[in-house]
Design a protein around this motif. Structure first.
Motif, short mmCIF file in Angstrom:
data_model
loop_
_atom_site.label_atom_id
_atom_site.label_comp_id
_atom_site.label_asym_id
_atom_site.label_seq_id
_atom_site.Cartn_x
_atom_site.Cartn_y
_atom_site.Cartn_z
N ASN A 1 0.82 -1.22 0.00
CA ASN A 1 0.00 0.00 0.00
C ASN A 1 0.86 1.27 0.00
OD1 ASN A 1 -2.59 1.06 -0.15
ND2 ASN A 1 -2.77 1.31 2.06
N PHE A 2 1.89 1.25 -0.83
CA PHE A 2 2.89 2.33 -0.79
C PHE A 2 2.36 3.68 -1.28
CE2 PHE A 2 6.10 4.89 -2.89
CZ PHE A 2 7.05 5.04 -1.92
N VAL A 3 1.62 3.66 -2.41
CA VAL A 3 1.26 4.95 -3.02
C VAL A 3 0.41 5.82 -2.08
CG1 VAL A 3 0.12 6.07 -4.99
CG2 VAL A 3 1.59 4.07 -5.37
N PRO A 4 -0.67 5.27 -1.49
CA PRO A 4 -1.45 6.10 -0.56
C PRO A 4 -0.61 6.57 0.64
CG PRO A 4 -2.68 4.14 -1.16
CD PRO A 4 -1.30 3.95 -1.69
N ALA A 5 0.32 5.74 1.07
CA ALA A 5 1.16 6.13 2.22
C ALA A 5 2.04 7.32 1.85
CB ALA A 5 2.03 4.94 2.66
N HIS A 6 2.59 7.29 0.62
CA HIS A 6 3.42 8.41 0.20
C HIS A 6 2.58 9.67 -0.01
CE1 HIS A 6 6.64 10.67 -1.51
NE2 HIS A 6 5.86 10.98 -2.52
N GLU A 7 1.41 9.48 -0.61
CA GLU A 7 0.54 10.65 -0.85
C GLU A 7 0.14 11.32 0.48
OE1 GLU A 7 -1.55 9.14 -5.03
OE2 GLU A 7 -2.56 8.77 -3.12
N MET A 8 -0.07 10.48 1.50
CA MET A 8 -0.43 11.01 2.83
C MET A 8 0.70 11.92 3.35
SD MET A 8 -0.93 8.81 6.32
CE MET A 8 -2.57 8.26 5.94
N ILE A 9 1.92 11.46 3.16
CA ILE A 9 3.07 12.23 3.62
C ILE A 9 3.17 13.56 2.88
CG2 ILE A 9 5.63 12.20 3.43
CD1 ILE A 9 4.40 10.89 5.99
N GLU A 10 2.95 13.52 1.56
CA GLU A 10 3.02 14.77 0.78
C GLU A 10 1.93 15.75 1.20
OE1 GLU A 10 3.35 14.92 -3.38
OE2 GLU A 10 5.15 13.69 -3.44
N ARG A 11 0.75 15.20 1.57
CA ARG A 11 -0.35 16.08 2.01
C ARG A 11 -0.08 16.72 3.36
NH1 ARG A 11 -3.77 11.75 0.80
NH2 ARG A 11 -3.97 11.29 3.02
N GLY A 12 0.91 16.20 4.07
CA GLY A 12 1.18 16.74 5.41
C GLY A 12 0.47 15.97 6.51
N ASP A 13 -0.19 14.88 6.15
CA ASP A 13 -0.93 14.09 7.16
C ASP A 13 -0.04 12.99 7.74
OD1 ASP A 13 -3.10 15.59 6.53
OD2 ASP A 13 -4.07 14.06 5.28
N TRP A 14 -0.52 12.37 8.79
CA TRP A 14 0.20 11.27 9.45
C TRP A 14 -0.82 10.43 10.19
CZ3 TRP A 14 5.66 10.42 9.85
CH2 TRP A 14 6.01 9.37 10.73
N GLN A 15 -1.30 9.38 9.51
CA GLN A 15 -2.31 8.54 10.16
C GLN A 15 -2.01 7.10 9.81
OE1 GLN A 15 -6.24 9.91 9.22
NE2 GLN A 15 -6.99 9.27 11.23
N GLN B 1 -4.57 4.33 8.85
CA GLN B 1 -5.28 4.48 7.60
C GLN B 1 -4.57 3.79 6.43
OE1 GLN B 1 -6.86 8.48 7.24
NE2 GLN B 1 -7.00 8.13 5.02
N VAL B 2 -3.24 3.77 6.46
CA VAL B 2 -2.54 3.06 5.39
C VAL B 2 -2.20 1.62 5.79
CG1 VAL B 2 -1.68 5.03 4.10
CG2 VAL B 2 -0.34 4.15 6.01
N ALA B 3 -1.95 1.40 7.08
CA ALA B 3 -1.58 0.04 7.52
C ALA B 3 -2.75 -0.93 7.37
CB ALA B 3 -1.12 0.08 8.98
N ARG C 1 -6.11 5.85 -15.02
CA ARG C 1 -5.29 6.88 -14.37
C ARG C 1 -5.73 7.13 -12.94
NH1 ARG C 1 -2.31 10.67 -17.83
NH2 ARG C 1 -2.72 10.27 -20.02
N THR C 2 -7.04 7.02 -12.70
CA THR C 2 -7.57 7.49 -11.41
C THR C 2 -8.35 6.45 -10.63
OG1 THR C 2 -9.42 8.33 -12.69
CG2 THR C 2 -7.72 9.93 -12.11
N MET C 3 -8.53 5.24 -11.19
CA MET C 3 -9.35 4.25 -10.47
C MET C 3 -8.74 3.98 -9.07
SD MET C 3 -8.34 0.88 -12.67
CE MET C 3 -6.62 0.36 -12.85
N LYS C 4 -9.64 3.69 -8.13
CA LYS C 4 -9.19 3.44 -6.74
C LYS C 4 -10.02 2.30 -6.16
CE LYS C 4 -6.60 7.30 -5.73
NZ LYS C 4 -6.24 7.67 -7.10
N ASN C 5 -9.45 1.59 -5.20
CA ASN C 5 -10.22 0.56 -4.49
C ASN C 5 -11.08 1.24 -3.42
OD1 ASN C 5 -8.64 0.99 -2.20
ND2 ASN C 5 -7.25 -0.70 -2.64
N PRO C 6 -11.96 0.50 -2.75
CA PRO C 6 -12.87 1.16 -1.79
C PRO C 6 -12.15 1.90 -0.66
CG PRO C 6 -13.66 -1.04 -2.34
CD PRO C 6 -12.30 -0.92 -2.97
N LEU C 7 -10.86 1.58 -0.43
CA LEU C 7 -10.13 2.29 0.63
C LEU C 7 -9.32 3.46 0.07
CD1 LEU C 7 -8.91 -0.74 2.79
CD2 LEU C 7 -10.86 0.81 3.21
N GLY C 8 -9.50 3.74 -1.23
CA GLY C 8 -8.84 4.91 -1.81
C GLY C 8 -7.42 4.65 -2.31
N GLY C 9 -7.03 3.36 -2.38
CA GLY C 9 -5.68 3.05 -2.89
C GLY C 9 -5.77 2.07 -4.05
#
Ligand code: NAI
Length: 393
Positions: A170-184, A187-189, A329-337
């Motif tokens: 689940n790397f991509v959502p984890a990296h995107e979270m970091i770029e957004r400034g979030d830390w949860q 949510q990615v684990a 380009r933009t499809m996502k699974n139900p958890l957004g990744g």
């Protein structure tokens, strides 16, 4: 041959010599006496290609063969303009003798275009994968089709392993979270797993598929599987501890991860469709770096958004360049990744570009001198299909 390539068992009868003559008297006369047109369809490299001369597969850097072609008195046309009747591709193909195109920006050589291409003798793929040529029509029109076999197989195999890992972890959502400034973390684990203990299978166990299996060995997967109408030699399957499954539905139903590594041909177009996806384990991951059209675009998007697939990754698209609104380009699974899509570049690392540019030059050199071609590069030879990898016939 391209250095460092094929493994010993690939020299076996799986890749037989076409045994057909690789040149004819008429070819010799045409090539050695007259000026011919060499047409190359490559992608625009823009500023990057001006700054980085190792981007050889671009219009700007022309595979590094302009001097070579012109020093033999031939004309070299290089363009990226490839779509529609008014394109440079359609205009020049009518009198070109040699067509070079790259899978990264394919000039689609349809049956209609082949019929207009009265001088065409040889198509060279700058890379691996010649499905952009209507191969059956090339056979009937006695046009040879060659590719630089093996030139980028390690590049792709590495990308496949990376893509499997980025989906499973689940790397991509984890990296995107970091770029957004979030830390949860939770949510990615909640969608991150280990590759250890999973079942991974490849559709196609040729040069790339086999190298993927080799690279997966140290991850201690539960099992490595393959599905291919050509069985691996016993010694080769033993070396990677891979088990062959002969029925495709049974194969996908056993895999946590499926990776697609076969060529696109009539037997693989739309192979992964709504029906087959029903047989995947719920929440499996699918990686396709072979050809976009092997997987049905809408069926994959629906499977990702329903969660039937936990994710899909790859670099190949049913049309290239992919339209801006392409659902992959933009499809996502139900958890957004679950989206690991990139443009078609896994096989065009700078290392790979050096190898396939050299390979194109040596195929051209053989053609000009009327020397036999390296058998492993011949997809369609004078005697018809010279490979068994583009479907069973
Ligand atoms: P290969 O010819 O060494 O192996 C292809 C294997 O697929 C063969 O073992 C063949 O028997 C098997 N196969 C064919 N039809 C099949 C089917 N219906 N079901 C199961 N297996 C089937 O080719 P290689 O070098 O491994 O490349 C495979 C493909 O990967 C290329 O044809 C190309 O489309 C793609 N590719 C993508 C690149 C990228 O940058 N994304 C770069 C290089 C290749």
């Amino acid at each position: 041959p391209v250095s460092g390539l094929p493994q010993p068992f690939y020299k076996s009868s799986r890749f037989p010599s076409p045994l057909s003559p690789h040149f004819s008297l008429s070819n010799q006369l045409i090539s050695l006496s007259a000026t011919m047109k060499v047409l190359a369809i490559l992608y625009d490299g823009g500023k990057a290609a001006e700054e980085e001369p190792r981007l050889l597969g671009t219009v700007e850097n022309e595979l590094g063969i302009r001097e070579f072609v012109e020093s033999h008195g031939h004309e070299y046309i290089v363009t990226s303009d490839k779509e529609g009747p008014d394109s440079a591709f359609h205009k020049h193909i009518v009198d070109a003798e040699v067509l070079i195109t790259t899978p990264f920006h394919p000039g689609y050589l349809t049956a209609d275009l082949i019929k207009q291409a009265k001088n065409l003798k040889i198509c060279i793929t700058a890379g691996v994968g010649s499905d952009h040529v209507d191969l059956d029509t090339a056979v009937t029109h006695k046009i040879q089709v060659l590719e630089v076999s093996g030139s980028n197989v390690v590049s792709v195999a590495e990308h496949v392993v990376m893509s499997i890992l980025l989906l499973v972890r689940n790397f991509v959502p984890a990296h995107e979270m970091i770029e957004r400034g979030d830390w949860q973390v939770s949510q990615v684990a909640r969608a991150a797993f280990d590759l250890e203990g999973k079942v991974v299978g490849t559709i196609g166990a040729g040069r790339i598929g086999y190298r993927v299996l080799q690279r997966l060995l140290p991850f201690d997967c539960k099992e490595l599987l393959y599905y291919d109408y050509a069985a691996l030699p016993a010694e080769a399957s033993k070396a990677v501890r891979a088990r062959r499954v002969e029925d495709l539905k049974e194969f996908v139903s056993q895999c946590d991860v499926v990776t697609v590594n076969c060529p696109l041909h009539d037997g693989t177009r739309g192979l992964v469709n709504t029906e087959l996806l029903k047989h995947f384990k719920k929440g499996a991951w699918l990686v396709n770096t072979a050809r976009g059209a092997i997987c049905d675009k809408d069926a994959v998007a629906a499977a990702v958004s329903s969660g039937q697939l936990a994710g899909y990754a790859g670099d190949v698209w049913n049309v290239q360049p992919a339209p801006r609104d392409h659902v992959w380009r933009t499809m996502k699974n139900p958890l957004g990744g679950g989206n690991g899509m990139v443009p078609h570049y896994s096989g065009t690392t700078l290392d790979a570009q050096a190898r396939y540019a050299n390979g194109v030059k040596s195929i051209l050199e053989n053609y000009l001198k009327a020397h036999p071609q390296e058998p492993q590069n011949v997809i369609v030879g004078h005697g018809g299909y010279a490979t068994k990898a583009y479907g069973q016939r």
